[in-house]
Design a protein around this motif. Sequence first.
Motif, PDB file in Angstrom:
ATOM      1  N   GLU A  38      29.367 107.378  16.455  1.00  0.00           N
ATOM      2  CA  GLU A  38      30.627 107.286  15.697  1.00  0.00           C
ATOM      3  C   GLU A  38      31.041 108.643  15.151  1.00  0.00           C
ATOM      4  OE1 GLU A  38      30.828 102.822  13.778  1.00  0.00           O
ATOM      5  OE2 GLU A  38      29.492 104.277  12.835  1.00  0.00           O
ATOM      6  N   ALA A  39      30.071 109.411  14.695  1.00  0.00           N
ATOM      7  CA  ALA A  39      30.372 110.731  14.136  1.00  0.00           C
ATOM      8  C   ALA A  39      30.728 111.734  15.225  1.00  0.00           C
ATOM      9  CB  ALA A  39      29.179 111.242  13.339  1.00  0.00           C
ATOM     10  N   LEU A  40      30.096 111.617  16.387  1.00  0.00           N
ATOM     11  CA  LEU A  40      30.332 112.562  17.472  1.00  0.00           C
ATOM     12  C   LEU A  40      31.626 112.273  18.227  1.00  0.00           C
ATOM     13  CD1 LEU A  40      29.223 114.966  19.050  1.00  0.00           C
ATOM     14  CD2 LEU A  40      27.914 113.359  20.436  1.00  0.00           C
ATOM     15  N   TYR A  41      31.904 111.001  18.462  1.00  0.00           N
ATOM     16  CA  TYR A  41      33.099 110.590  19.212  1.00  0.00           C
ATOM     17  C   TYR A  41      34.000 109.794  18.269  1.00  0.00           C
ATOM     18  CZ  TYR A  41      29.895 111.622  23.041  1.00  0.00           C
ATOM     19  OH  TYR A  41      28.993 112.229  23.890  1.00  0.00           O
ATOM     20  N   LEU A  42      34.847 110.480  17.544  1.00  0.00           N
ATOM     21  CA  LEU A  42      35.659 109.830  16.517  1.00  0.00           C
ATOM     22  C   LEU A  42      36.574 108.756  17.075  1.00  0.00           C
ATOM     23  CD1 LEU A  42      36.506 112.908  14.293  1.00  0.00           C
ATOM     24  CD2 LEU A  42      34.734 111.171  13.949  1.00  0.00           C
ATOM     25  N   ASP A  43      37.128 108.982  18.263  1.00  0.00           N
ATOM     26  CA  ASP A  43      37.954 107.969  18.917  1.00  0.00           C
ATOM     27  C   ASP A  43      37.501 107.845  20.358  1.00  0.00           C
ATOM     28  OD1 ASP A  43      39.826 106.156  19.756  1.00  0.00           O
ATOM     29  OD2 ASP A  43      41.521 107.527  19.644  1.00  0.00           O
ATOM     30  N   GLY A  44      36.471 107.041  20.562  1.00  0.00           N
ATOM     31  CA  GLY A  44      35.902 106.894  21.893  1.00  0.00           C
ATOM     32  C   GLY A  44      36.869 106.334  22.917  1.00  0.00           C
ATOM     33  N   THR A  45      37.798 105.500  22.475  1.00  0.00           N
ATOM     34  CA  THR A  45      38.723 104.877  23.427  1.00  0.00           C
ATOM     35  C   THR A  45      39.634 105.893  24.100  1.00  0.00           C
ATOM     36  OG1 THR A  45      40.294 104.394  21.659  1.00  0.00           O
ATOM     37  CG2 THR A  45      38.703 102.673  22.216  1.00  0.00           C
ATOM     38  N   SER A  46      39.853 107.039  23.475  1.00  0.00           N
ATOM     39  CA  SER A  46      40.710 108.054  24.101  1.00  0.00           C
ATOM     40  C   SER A  46      39.891 109.164  24.762  1.00  0.00           C
ATOM     41  CB  SER A  46      41.651 108.664  23.054  1.00  0.00           C
ATOM     42  OG  SER A  46      40.902 109.372  22.092  1.00  0.00           O
ATOM     43  N   TYR A  47      38.573 109.031  24.793  1.00  0.00           N
ATOM     44  CA  TYR A  47      37.691 110.022  25.388  1.00  0.00           C
ATOM     45  C   TYR A  47      37.905 110.058  26.900  1.00  0.00           C
ATOM     46  CZ  TYR A  47      33.302 112.390  26.550  1.00  0.00           C
ATOM     47  OH  TYR A  47      32.353 113.267  27.015  1.00  0.00           O
ATOM     48  N   ARG A  48      37.987 111.259  27.475  1.00  0.00           N
ATOM     49  CA  ARG A  48      38.245 111.389  28.905  1.00  0.00           C
ATOM     50  C   ARG A  48      37.155 112.142  29.659  1.00  0.00           C
ATOM     51  NH1 ARG A  48      40.436 107.383  28.351  1.00  0.00           N
ATOM     52  NH2 ARG A  48      42.579 107.193  27.711  1.00  0.00           N
ATOM     53  N   GLY A  49      36.101 112.553  28.964  1.00  0.00           N
ATOM     54  CA  GLY A  49      35.010 113.260  29.622  1.00  0.00           C
ATOM     55  C   GLY A  49      34.034 112.292  30.270  1.00  0.00           C
ATOM     56  N   GLU A  50      32.963 112.856  30.822  1.00  0.00           N
ATOM     57  CA  GLU A  50      31.919 112.026  31.405  1.00  0.00           C
ATOM     58  C   GLU A  50      31.048 111.442  30.291  1.00  0.00           C
ATOM     59  OE1 GLU A  50      29.595 113.719  34.505  1.00  0.00           O
ATOM     60  OE2 GLU A  50      31.302 114.720  35.400  1.00  0.00           O
ATOM     61  N   ASN A  51      30.479 110.278  30.559  1.00  0.00           N
ATOM     62  CA  ASN A  51      29.546 109.687  29.609  1.00  0.00           C
ATOM     63  C   ASN A  51      28.240 110.472  29.636  1.00  0.00           C
ATOM     64  OD1 ASN A  51      30.962 107.370  28.578  1.00  0.00           O
ATOM     65  ND2 ASN A  51      30.829 106.534  30.650  1.00  0.00           N
ATOM     66  N   PRO A  52      27.547 110.519  28.523  1.00  0.00           N
ATOM     67  CA  PRO A  52      26.229 111.172  28.524  1.00  0.00           C
ATOM     68  C   PRO A  52      25.289 110.439  29.484  1.00  0.00           C
ATOM     69  CG  PRO A  52      26.951 110.667  26.295  1.00  0.00           C
ATOM     70  CD  PRO A  52      27.912 110.009  27.218  1.00  0.00           C
ATOM     71  N   ARG A  53      24.302 111.146  29.971  1.00  0.00           N
ATOM     72  CA  ARG A  53      23.295 110.515  30.834  1.00  0.00           C
ATOM     73  C   ARG A  53      22.444 109.557  30.015  1.00  0.00           C
ATOM     74  NH1 ARG A  53      21.751 114.192  35.593  1.00  0.00           N
ATOM     75  NH2 ARG A  53      23.536 115.582  35.648  1.00  0.00           N
ATOM     76  N   SER A  54      21.717 108.684  30.698  1.00  0.00           N
ATOM     77  CA  SER A  54      20.825 107.784  29.972  1.00  0.00           C
ATOM     78  C   SER A  54      19.786 108.617  29.223  1.00  0.00           C
ATOM     79  CB  SER A  54      20.143 106.812  30.936  1.00  0.00           C
ATOM     80  OG  SER A  54      19.267 107.498  31.792  1.00  0.00           O
ATOM     81  N   ARG A  55      19.345 108.095  28.116  1.00  0.00           N
ATOM     82  CA  ARG A  55      18.403 108.832  27.274  1.00  0.00           C
ATOM     83  C   ARG A  55      17.288 107.907  26.821  1.00  0.00           C
ATOM     84  NH1 ARG A  55      22.021 111.565  22.933  1.00  0.00           N
ATOM     85  NH2 ARG A  55      19.976 111.882  22.003  1.00  0.00           N
ATOM     86  N   THR A  56      16.230 108.528  26.312  1.00  0.00           N
ATOM     87  CA  THR A  56      15.072 107.803  25.805  1.00  0.00           C
ATOM     88  C   THR A  56      14.982 107.999  24.299  1.00  0.00           C
ATOM     89  OG1 THR A  56      13.880 108.196  27.873  1.00  0.00           O
ATOM     90  CG2 THR A  56      12.563 107.551  25.966  1.00  0.00           C
ATOM     91  N   ALA A  57      14.751 106.914  23.589  1.00  0.00           N
ATOM     92  CA  ALA A  57      14.524 106.977  22.147  1.00  0.00           C
ATOM     93  C   ALA A  57      13.105 106.483  21.877  1.00  0.00           C
ATOM     94  CB  ALA A  57      15.532 106.106  21.407  1.00  0.00           C
ATOM     95  N   HIS A  58      12.370 107.236  21.085  1.00  0.00           N
ATOM     96  CA  HIS A  58      11.000 106.871  20.745  1.00  0.00           C
ATOM     97  C   HIS A  58      10.972 106.185  19.385  1.00  0.00           C
ATOM     98  CE1 HIS A  58       9.330 109.149  24.093  1.00  0.00           C
ATOM     99  NE2 HIS A  58      10.338 109.985  23.877  1.00  0.00           N
TER     100      HIS A  58
END
Length: 83
Positions: A38-58
Amino acid sequence: MTWSWEYLPSEEYVIGEAPPAFVAEVEKKADELVRAAEALYLDGTSYRGENPRSRTAHVSGGMFEFLTIVRHEQIYIVQVTYF
């Protein structure tokens, strides 16, 4: 729209028979990831870049793989590994 997370394809498929304490850790970390997105992508619906790759959370007792789909404002937990 607002950011959220969910299991993909379903909670039963992804979590399986993991202990409730571990599941709580996964869900707590997922909530943190939502707040960060939410903090990084303030308005995700208007985002036009590529999605981040899959990631791992420990997390305590294991880890999980997740996808961030920015235009959907959604984080999908796709695999959980419990040690």
